[in-house]
Scaffold this motif. Structure first.
Motif, PDB file in Angstrom:
ATOM      1  N   PHE A 134      28.000   4.583  74.643  1.00 33.54           N
ATOM      2  CA  PHE A 134      28.348   5.535  73.605  1.00 33.54           C
ATOM      3  C   PHE A 134      27.331   5.385  72.483  1.00 33.54           C
ATOM      4  N   HIS A 135      26.539   6.401  72.319  1.00 29.64           N
ATOM      5  CA  HIS A 135      25.504   6.362  71.291  1.00 29.64           C
ATOM      6  C   HIS A 135      26.048   7.005  70.024  1.00 29.64           C
ATOM      7  N   ARG A 136      25.709   6.422  68.914  1.00 33.98           N
ATOM      8  CA  ARG A 136      26.149   6.943  67.637  1.00 33.98           C
ATOM      9  C   ARG A 136      25.485   8.291  67.390  1.00 33.98           C
ATOM     10  N   GLY A 137      26.306   9.271  67.031  1.00 35.45           N
ATOM     11  CA  GLY A 137      25.792  10.599  66.716  1.00 35.45           C
ATOM     12  C   GLY A 137      25.168  10.624  65.344  1.00 35.45           C
ATOM     13  N   GLU A 138      24.501  11.704  65.065  1.00 35.00           N
ATOM     14  CA  GLU A 138      23.781  11.862  63.798  1.00 35.00           C
ATOM     15  C   GLU A 138      24.694  11.718  62.583  1.00 35.00           C
ATOM     16  N   ASN A 139      25.928  12.205  62.689  1.00 36.47           N
ATOM     17  CA  ASN A 139      26.860  12.157  61.557  1.00 36.47           C
ATOM     18  C   ASN A 139      27.869  11.018  61.642  1.00 36.47           C
ATOM     19  N   ASP A 140      27.773  10.193  62.685  1.00 40.97           N
ATOM     20  CA  ASP A 140      28.697   9.068  62.813  1.00 40.97           C
ATOM     21  C   ASP A 140      28.392   8.013  61.761  1.00 40.97           C
ATOM     22  N   ARG A 141      29.461   7.360  61.306  1.00 35.28           N
ATOM     23  CA  ARG A 141      29.309   6.307  60.301  1.00 35.28           C
ATOM     24  C   ARG A 141      29.648   4.956  60.926  1.00 35.28           C
ATOM     25  N   HIS A 142      28.959   3.941  60.479  1.00 34.02           N
ATOM     26  CA  HIS A 142      29.203   2.587  60.946  1.00 34.02           C
ATOM     27  C   HIS A 142      29.373   1.696  59.733  1.00 34.02           C
ATOM     28  N   ILE A 143      30.400   0.872  59.744  1.00 35.05           N
ATOM     29  CA  ILE A 143      30.619  -0.085  58.654  1.00 35.05           C
ATOM     30  C   ILE A 143      30.294  -1.465  59.197  1.00 35.05           C
ATOM     31  N   ASP A 144      29.304  -2.099  58.639  1.00 33.80           N
ATOM     32  CA  ASP A 144      28.897  -3.445  59.048  1.00 33.80           C
ATOM     33  C   ASP A 144      29.544  -4.430  58.079  1.00 33.80           C
ATOM     34  N   PHE A 145      30.626  -5.084  58.535  1.00 35.72           N
ATOM     35  CA  PHE A 145      31.390  -5.976  57.669  1.00 35.72           C
ATOM     36  C   PHE A 145      32.045  -7.050  58.517  1.00 35.72           C
ATOM     37  N   ASP A 146      31.925  -8.285  58.098  1.00 36.75           N
ATOM     38  CA  ASP A 146      32.565  -9.400  58.785  1.00 36.75           C
ATOM     39  C   ASP A 146      34.022  -9.470  58.324  1.00 36.75           C
ATOM     40  N   LEU A 147      34.946  -9.219  59.228  1.00 42.53           N
ATOM     41  CA  LEU A 147      36.365  -9.204  58.877  1.00 42.53           C
ATOM     42  C   LEU A 147      36.867 -10.543  58.347  1.00 42.53           C
ATOM     43  N   ASN A 148      36.146 -11.620  58.605  1.00 48.36           N
ATOM     44  CA  ASN A 148      36.522 -12.912  58.034  1.00 48.36           C
ATOM     45  C   ASN A 148      36.382 -12.919  56.517  1.00 48.36           C
ATOM     46  N   ASP A 149      35.614 -11.981  55.981  1.00 49.99           N
ATOM     47  CA  ASP A 149      35.445 -11.882  54.533  1.00 49.99           C
ATOM     48  C   ASP A 149      36.531 -11.034  53.879  1.00 49.99           C
ATOM     49  N   SER A 150      37.534 -10.632  54.649  1.00 46.82           N
ATOM     50  CA  SER A 150      38.607  -9.775  54.129  1.00 46.82           C
ATOM     51  C   SER A 150      39.467 -10.456  53.072  1.00 46.82           C
ATOM     52  N   VAL A 151      39.410 -11.777  52.982  1.00 49.40           N
ATOM     53  CA  VAL A 151      40.202 -12.482  51.962  1.00 49.40           C
ATOM     54  C   VAL A 151      39.734 -12.117  50.553  1.00 49.40           C
ATOM     55  N   ASP A 152      38.495 -11.634  50.430  1.00 54.15           N
ATOM     56  CA  ASP A 152      37.948 -11.227  49.129  1.00 54.15           C
ATOM     57  C   ASP A 152      37.991  -9.705  49.040  1.00 54.15           C
ATOM     58  N   GLN A 153      39.042  -9.191  48.411  1.00 57.19           N
ATOM     59  CA  GLN A 153      39.223  -7.739  48.341  1.00 57.19           C
ATOM     60  C   GLN A 153      38.053  -7.047  47.658  1.00 57.19           C
ATOM     61  N   ASP A 154      37.372  -7.728  46.742  1.00 59.89           N
ATOM     62  CA  ASP A 154      36.218  -7.132  46.073  1.00 59.89           C
ATOM     63  C   ASP A 154      35.040  -6.921  47.031  1.00 59.89           C
ATOM     64  N   ALA A 155      35.053  -7.611  48.163  1.00 64.92           N
ATOM     65  CA  ALA A 155      33.962  -7.480  49.141  1.00 64.92           C
ATOM     66  C   ALA A 155      34.215  -6.362  50.159  1.00 64.92           C
TER      67      ALA A 155
END
Length: 163
Positions: A6-27
């Protein structure tokens, strides 16, 4: 065996975020627009951070009324119970691979429901299915045992939650 890509389309969005950092809501990343659907398939058990902040972070990506689908192994499935009776650790050890350390925490249906609800999401549906494992006669016997023995013994949990 063919592979699906599945290739990302031109308008597709990707969020690069390590879920282990979820403890910091500001991040937490803030998407440009909210999502109608987020799928976490075989993810939550690989995160070493507690489920509530992880699920709260992911829920923040959803539009009101949006849905989160979670699939994760059932911590108390029949195969793990049999392994335990044989004196084996049914969960395995944490691996030394940073990108694939293994499972930190597995959930029962009740555990997962409580975690989802603690993130202010509403559980719409939860089911257990044997979507891992063997085939043929062995799978048929396993299915029969899971259906006649007491308890939630199937291998995988699928839960649908709404924001």
């Amino acid at each position: 065996m063919p592979t699906l890509a599945f290739h990302r389309g031109e308008n597709d969005r990707h969020i690069d975020f390590d879920l282990n950092d979820s403890v910091d809501q500001d991040a937490w990343p803030v998407p440009e627009v909210g999502y109608d659907l987020v799928v976490m398939a075989e993810v939550l058990e690989h995160v070493y951070t507690a489920a509530r902040p992880v699920l709260s972070c992911v829920a923040s990506f959803l539009r009101p009324g949006g849905r989160l689908i979670i699939q994760t192994p059932n911590a108390v499935n029949l195969g793990r119970r049999i392994a335990t009776m044989q004196g084996q650790n049914p969960f395995g050890m944490i691996r030394e691979e940073k990108k694939n350390p293994g499972h930190f925490c597995e959930f029962t249906v009740g555990d997962l429901r409580r975690a989802v609800e603690s993130a202010d999401l509403t559980v719409e549906e939860a089911s257990l299915t044997n979507y891992f494992g063997s085939q043929g006669l062995r799978k048929n016997v396993y299915e029969v045992l899971c259906s006649v023995l007491p308890g939630d013994l199937r291998d995988g949990i699928t839960l649908v939650a709404r924001k």
